[in-house]
Design a protein around this motif. Structure first.
Motif, PDB file in Angstrom:
ATOM      1  N   SER A 113     112.438 -32.504  83.485  1.00  0.00           N
ATOM      2  CA  SER A 113     112.710 -31.941  82.153  1.00  0.00           C
ATOM      3  C   SER A 113     111.828 -30.741  81.886  1.00  0.00           C
ATOM      4  O   SER A 113     112.280 -29.714  81.369  1.00  0.00           O
ATOM      5  CB  SER A 113     112.471 -33.003  81.070  1.00  0.00           C
ATOM      6  OG  SER A 113     113.419 -34.037  81.154  1.00  0.00           O
ATOM      7  N   ASN A 127     112.731 -27.748  84.489  1.00  0.00           N
ATOM      8  CA  ASN A 127     114.061 -27.148  84.366  1.00  0.00           C
ATOM      9  C   ASN A 127     114.457 -26.809  82.937  1.00  0.00           C
ATOM     10  O   ASN A 127     115.530 -26.274  82.705  1.00  0.00           O
ATOM     11  CB  ASN A 127     115.111 -28.085  84.962  1.00  0.00           C
ATOM     12  CG  ASN A 127     114.895 -28.323  86.441  1.00  0.00           C
ATOM     13  OD1 ASN A 127     114.778 -27.384  87.211  1.00  0.00           O
ATOM     14  ND2 ASN A 127     114.804 -29.580  86.841  1.00  0.00           N
ATOM     15  N   TRP A 153     115.250 -28.851  80.505  1.00  0.00           N
ATOM     16  CA  TRP A 153     116.384 -29.648  80.033  1.00  0.00           C
ATOM     17  C   TRP A 153     116.292 -29.866  78.531  1.00  0.00           C
ATOM     18  O   TRP A 153     115.219 -30.167  78.000  1.00  0.00           O
ATOM     19  CB  TRP A 153     116.402 -31.016  80.701  1.00  0.00           C
ATOM     20  CG  TRP A 153     116.811 -31.020  82.134  1.00  0.00           C
ATOM     21  CD1 TRP A 153     117.373 -29.989  82.834  1.00  0.00           C
ATOM     22  CD2 TRP A 153     116.683 -32.105  83.056  1.00  0.00           C
ATOM     23  NE1 TRP A 153     117.608 -30.365  84.123  1.00  0.00           N
ATOM     24  CE2 TRP A 153     117.197 -31.661  84.295  1.00  0.00           C
ATOM     25  CE3 TRP A 153     116.192 -33.401  82.948  1.00  0.00           C
ATOM     26  CZ2 TRP A 153     117.225 -32.468  85.423  1.00  0.00           C
ATOM     27  CZ3 TRP A 153     116.219 -34.218  84.065  1.00  0.00           C
ATOM     28  CH2 TRP A 153     116.732 -33.752  85.292  1.00  0.00           C
ATOM     29  N   GLU A 207     120.667 -32.933  77.738  1.00  0.00           N
ATOM     30  CA  GLU A 207     120.777 -32.863  79.194  1.00  0.00           C
ATOM     31  C   GLU A 207     119.954 -33.973  79.852  1.00  0.00           C
ATOM     32  O   GLU A 207     120.391 -34.584  80.840  1.00  0.00           O
ATOM     33  CB  GLU A 207     120.299 -31.495  79.679  1.00  0.00           C
ATOM     34  CG  GLU A 207     121.263 -30.366  79.332  1.00  0.00           C
ATOM     35  CD  GLU A 207     120.667 -28.997  79.558  1.00  0.00           C
ATOM     36  OE1 GLU A 207     119.417 -28.891  79.619  1.00  0.00           O
ATOM     37  OE2 GLU A 207     121.429 -28.022  79.649  1.00  0.00           O
ATOM     38  N   LEU A 208     118.769 -34.241  79.307  1.00  0.00           N
ATOM     39  CA  LEU A 208     117.943 -35.330  79.825  1.00  0.00           C
ATOM     40  C   LEU A 208     118.681 -36.657  79.711  1.00  0.00           C
ATOM     41  O   LEU A 208     118.713 -37.453  80.671  1.00  0.00           O
ATOM     42  CB  LEU A 208     116.622 -35.402  79.060  1.00  0.00           C
ATOM     43  CG  LEU A 208     115.755 -36.649  79.297  1.00  0.00           C
ATOM     44  CD1 LEU A 208     115.330 -36.748  80.747  1.00  0.00           C
ATOM     45  CD2 LEU A 208     114.550 -36.645  78.376  1.00  0.00           C
ATOM     46  N   GLN A 223     121.387 -36.929  82.338  1.00  0.00           N
ATOM     47  CA  GLN A 223     120.871 -37.167  83.684  1.00  0.00           C
ATOM     48  C   GLN A 223     120.390 -38.611  83.837  1.00  0.00           C
ATOM     49  O   GLN A 223     120.567 -39.218  84.894  1.00  0.00           O
ATOM     50  CB  GLN A 223     119.710 -36.205  83.981  1.00  0.00           C
ATOM     51  CG  GLN A 223     120.087 -34.729  83.997  1.00  0.00           C
ATOM     52  CD  GLN A 223     120.936 -34.350  85.203  1.00  0.00           C
ATOM     53  OE1 GLN A 223     121.755 -35.143  85.684  1.00  0.00           O
ATOM     54  NE2 GLN A 223     120.769 -33.130  85.687  1.00  0.00           N
ATOM     55  N   LEU A 263     124.556 -27.994  86.386  1.00  0.00           N
ATOM     56  CA  LEU A 263     123.467 -28.919  86.053  1.00  0.00           C
ATOM     57  C   LEU A 263     123.526 -30.153  86.948  1.00  0.00           C
ATOM     58  O   LEU A 263     122.498 -30.634  87.435  1.00  0.00           O
ATOM     59  CB  LEU A 263     123.557 -29.329  84.589  1.00  0.00           C
ATOM     60  CG  LEU A 263     122.528 -30.364  84.107  1.00  0.00           C
ATOM     61  CD1 LEU A 263     121.118 -29.796  84.149  1.00  0.00           C
ATOM     62  CD2 LEU A 263     122.864 -30.841  82.700  1.00  0.00           C
TER      63      LEU A 263
END
Length: 343
Positions: free
Chosen positions: A137, A140, A142, A146-147, A150, A220
């Motif tokens: 995180s 990148n 994130w 997005e975290l 993932q 991503l």
């Protein structure tokens, strides 16, 4: 002039927002530390400690407004207990300092995530996976969304499937390190964001179009360092035209990455076609100083034994990975991890 000034203003605002996030996390970490110290000092029984938090929450809400519910105070306590290395305690600074955060020093401001990130990370019980997601995180950038995606797609577990035991241990200490083509490959790739259903009929063209429509999510999912170059890239040899589904570039590998979508199981013809594309790119598209191109064939079905023989002894790096259109369950990936360990 307008562009330059606008860029300065936007950068300043983004920096200010990051600083606000950092200050909030430091504040909550300090609150969590004070709660933990109070619990330990008084050796409070669990039921009495809960009553203390309820009273503290009520007082803080009346004084400062929202953000200090009992659940949030519990999260602050867990933040201090479960992320002790987020900050380095400076033992040499004076207690009399009027600056509330002078006793703390962050490793770097950019490494501190937002409060929402930490709340999401605390939901992960696997400490190795949590450490991995925290590193990724920060590295990148994130977003919290997005975290969450993932983590829901079990990225850590999927990477573990394609790495040896030594590499798996490094994931929780360093995050994903990309040094060779094998480091970027996952199995499976999770494409639930395409909105396609596993049981419905769709063509390879429809699959490719869905990826293009959701290109940001697809990049991503692929991982670090990927940028889009072209779709349906045409190459012409002796007046014959051929089309590559996707052409990407990876800045860490310093090479082109060609992607082909297959609805069904991998065949030797698919591997031969990708090998042909890579030979062309190596001779006609690769610049001086770049590494040879890599091919990834995404299939809806994959037989490990068959793939081994299909892809063996080729003069180019070609990988075949399965794609799934729905998020996996932990039970599914746990079963696969156990199978890999027995091999």
């Amino acid at each position: 002039m307008l562009t330059d000034v606008s860029g300065i203003i936007i950068q300043g605002r983004n920096t200010a927002l990051r600083q606000i996030d950092t200050t909030q996390v430091i504040t909550y970490w300090l609150v969590g530390r004070r709660i933990v110290e109070f619990y330990q000092k008084g050796k409070l029984r669990a039921e009495y400690g809960e009553q203390v938090l309820i009273r503290l929450s009520s007082d803080l809400l009346s004084r400062f407004g929202k953000g200090f519910s009992v659940d949030n105070l519990e999260n602050m306590r867990h933040l201090y207990m479960e992320f002790p290395k987020v900050f380095k305690i400076s033992e040499t600074l004076s207690r009399k300092s009027s600056v509330p955060y002078s006793g703390l020093k962050s490793e770097t401001s950019s490494r501190i995530l937002s409060w929402s990130h930490y709340c999401e990370l605390m939901k992960e019980d696997n400490l190795n996976a949590r450490a991995f997601y925290e590193i990724e995180s920060a590295q990148n950038g994130w977003s919290m969304r997005e975290l969450r995606r993932q983590m829901d797609s079990l990225l850590y577990e999927r990477l573990c499937l394609s790495k040896d035991k030594k590499k798996v241990k490094e994931l929780s200490r360093k995050g994903q390190i990309i040094e060779k083509p094998e480091d970027v490959v996952k199995n499976p790739y999770i494409l639930e964001f395409l909105g396609l259903k596993e049981e419905t009929s769709y063509t390879e063209t429809q699959l490719e179009q869905a990826v293009i429509d959701n290109l940001q999510h697809f990049l991503l999912e692929l991982g670090k360092g990927f940028t889009f170059v072209a779709r349906q890239k045409r190459i012409t040899i002796i007046n014959r035209h051929y089309f590559i589904d996707l052409v990407l570039y990876n800045r860490f590998l310093k090479c082109f990455v060609l992607v082909d979508f297959k609805r069904g199981e991998l065949t030797h013809a698919d591997a031969g076609q990708m090998n042909f594309y890579l030979n062309y790119f190596r001779e006609n598209e690769t610049a001086e100083g770049e590494n040879p191109p890599v091919g990834i064939i995404l299939t809806s079905k994959k037989n490990v034994v068959y793939s081994k023989y299909v892809l063996g002894n080729l003069n180019n790096k070609i990988f075949a990975s399965k794609y799934k259109l729905a998020l996996p369950t932990e039970k599914e990936l746990d079963r696969k991890l156990r199978i890999e360990e027995r091999r």
